[in-house]
Design a protein around this motif. Structure first.
Motif, mmCIF file in Angstrom:
data_model
loop_
_atom_site.group_PDB
_atom_site.id
_atom_site.type_symbol
_atom_site.label_atom_id
_atom_site.label_comp_id
_atom_site.label_asym_id
_atom_site.label_seq_id
_atom_site.Cartn_x
_atom_site.Cartn_y
_atom_site.Cartn_z
ATOM 1 N N GLU A 81 6.027 5.672 -3.661
ATOM 2 C CA GLU A 81 6.965 5.325 -4.729
ATOM 3 C C GLU A 81 8.422 5.595 -4.331
ATOM 4 O O GLU A 81 9.148 6.343 -4.997
ATOM 5 C CB GLU A 81 6.616 6.082 -6.018
ATOM 6 C CG GLU A 81 5.229 5.737 -6.556
ATOM 7 C CD GLU A 81 4.910 6.464 -7.857
ATOM 8 O OE1 GLU A 81 5.553 7.502 -8.127
ATOM 9 O OE2 GLU A 81 4.041 5.983 -8.593
ATOM 10 N N LYS A 135 0.826 -1.207 0.000
ATOM 11 C CA LYS A 135 0.000 0.000 0.000
ATOM 12 C C LYS A 135 0.862 1.261 0.000
ATOM 13 O O LYS A 135 0.678 2.147 -0.842
ATOM 14 C CB LYS A 135 -0.910 0.000 1.226
ATOM 15 C CG LYS A 135 -1.644 1.320 1.445
ATOM 16 C CD LYS A 135 -2.418 1.322 2.751
ATOM 17 C CE LYS A 135 -3.012 2.696 3.040
ATOM 18 N NZ LYS A 135 -3.751 2.717 4.335
ATOM 19 N N SER A 175 2.988 1.871 -3.200
ATOM 20 C CA SER A 175 2.202 2.313 -4.355
ATOM 21 C C SER A 175 1.888 3.806 -4.279
ATOM 22 O O SER A 175 1.708 4.465 -5.302
ATOM 23 C CB SER A 175 0.896 1.517 -4.448
ATOM 24 O OG SER A 175 0.030 1.830 -3.364
#
Length: 297
Positions: free
Chosen positions: A265, A259, A262
């Protein structure tokens, strides 16, 4: 995802003879992209300032390996994994020795060192090394100045905070300039990251302690600050540490890692599993399990 893990430098696993070498070698073979150390000099019985979020010091810190030794061992038995620190309390070390240590580690690892530096929070540790804690901010700025010289000049001279380096030959250079990442969430610390660092060392907790936008908003602020300082904001790296609390299930750790990666990054991400294992074997087993779970998404 480039997923890394903490080396067994804290807790019972840290006391295993040859354990760091065994873990580093086998973790890289299993797919670990990076291997990391923390830095804990003391675990006071009655700390002046307890560990954040606790009334005292975690039991795991009763046993602590030297971070530089651990990185050197890992460098000797691995070939591709990034070797990082999150974080080394840089201002508790003599600067010239510190610069030589980092340079030697980068050469030993063939350019794989990612030094993550901080200034610590423990008055007990500063008292133990005879350095005024009140000077830690200016000592970090001074150390960054020295590292810049040490890694770029063959003749180095420097007048720092409480020390002087006479003009000296410093021919040993890193394979490539180690990308210095800095920790911190305070205003001064973030300004230093934006203006001087190669990257930032944020922390994420499992179970989650705050919303993900706290990290993303801070990163946006850092990149804006870097641009204002005349730097390319796109070159500011991110090396994320994920702290897994005791007894956290691997499935929850993996889910949280997927989580936050994403959303944020980061360039590098590693899971600190120090609180979840008590042996090198458990460290390896959990590493394999988390690599499998995160690969599944």
């Amino acid at each position: 995802m480039r997923l890394g893990f903490s080396l067994p430098v804290f807790g019972k696993a840290a006391a295993t003879p040859g354990g760091i070498a065994r873990y580093a070698r086998e973790a890289e073979r299993a797919g670990a992209a990076s291997l990391w150390v923390g830095d804990r000099l003391l675990s006071p019985v009655a700390p002046v300032v307890p560990y954040p979020g606790s009334d005292t010091m975690p039991e795991e810190f009763h046993t602590a390996q030297d971070p530089f030794t651990a990185l050197a061992v890992a460098a000797a038995v691995t070939e591709t994994a990034i070797l990082g620190s999150s974080t080394i309390n840089a201002t508790q070390y003599q600067p010239a020795n510190f610069a030589r240590l980092l340079t030697s580690l980068d050469v030993a690892s063939n350019g794989r060192l990612l030094p993550g530096l901080g200034i610590g929070w423990s008055p007990d540790e500063y008292d133990a090394v005879g350095i005024p804690m009140s000077e830690r901010g200016k000592r970090l700025d001074d150390l960054l100045d020295l590292l810049g010289k040490w890694w770029s000049q063959d003749l180095v001279s420097h007048t720092g905070v409480g020390y002087t380096i006479a003009e000296s030959h410093v021919d040993l250079k890193p394979v490539r300039k180690p990308p210095v990442h800095l920790a911190g969430f305070g205003e001064k610390a973030l300004r230093r990251v934006a203006e001087r660092a190669d990257g930032w060392l944020p922390v994420w907790s499992v179970p989650e302690a705050f919303p993900a936008n706290v990290l993303t908003d801070t990163l946006a602020k850092l990149r804006a600050g870097a641009e204002q300082a005349g730097r390319d904001p796109g070159t500011l790296g991110v090396a994320l540490r994920v702290n897994a609390a005791p007894e956290t299930k691997p499935e929850l750790v993996a889910e949280s890692v997927v989580k936050i990666v994403s959303v944020l990054e980061p360039d590098e991400v590693f899971v600190d599993i120090s609180y979840l294992t008590s042996s090198v074997e458990e460290h390896l087993d959990l590493t394999g399990r988390l690599l499998e779970l995160t690969a599944q998404g």
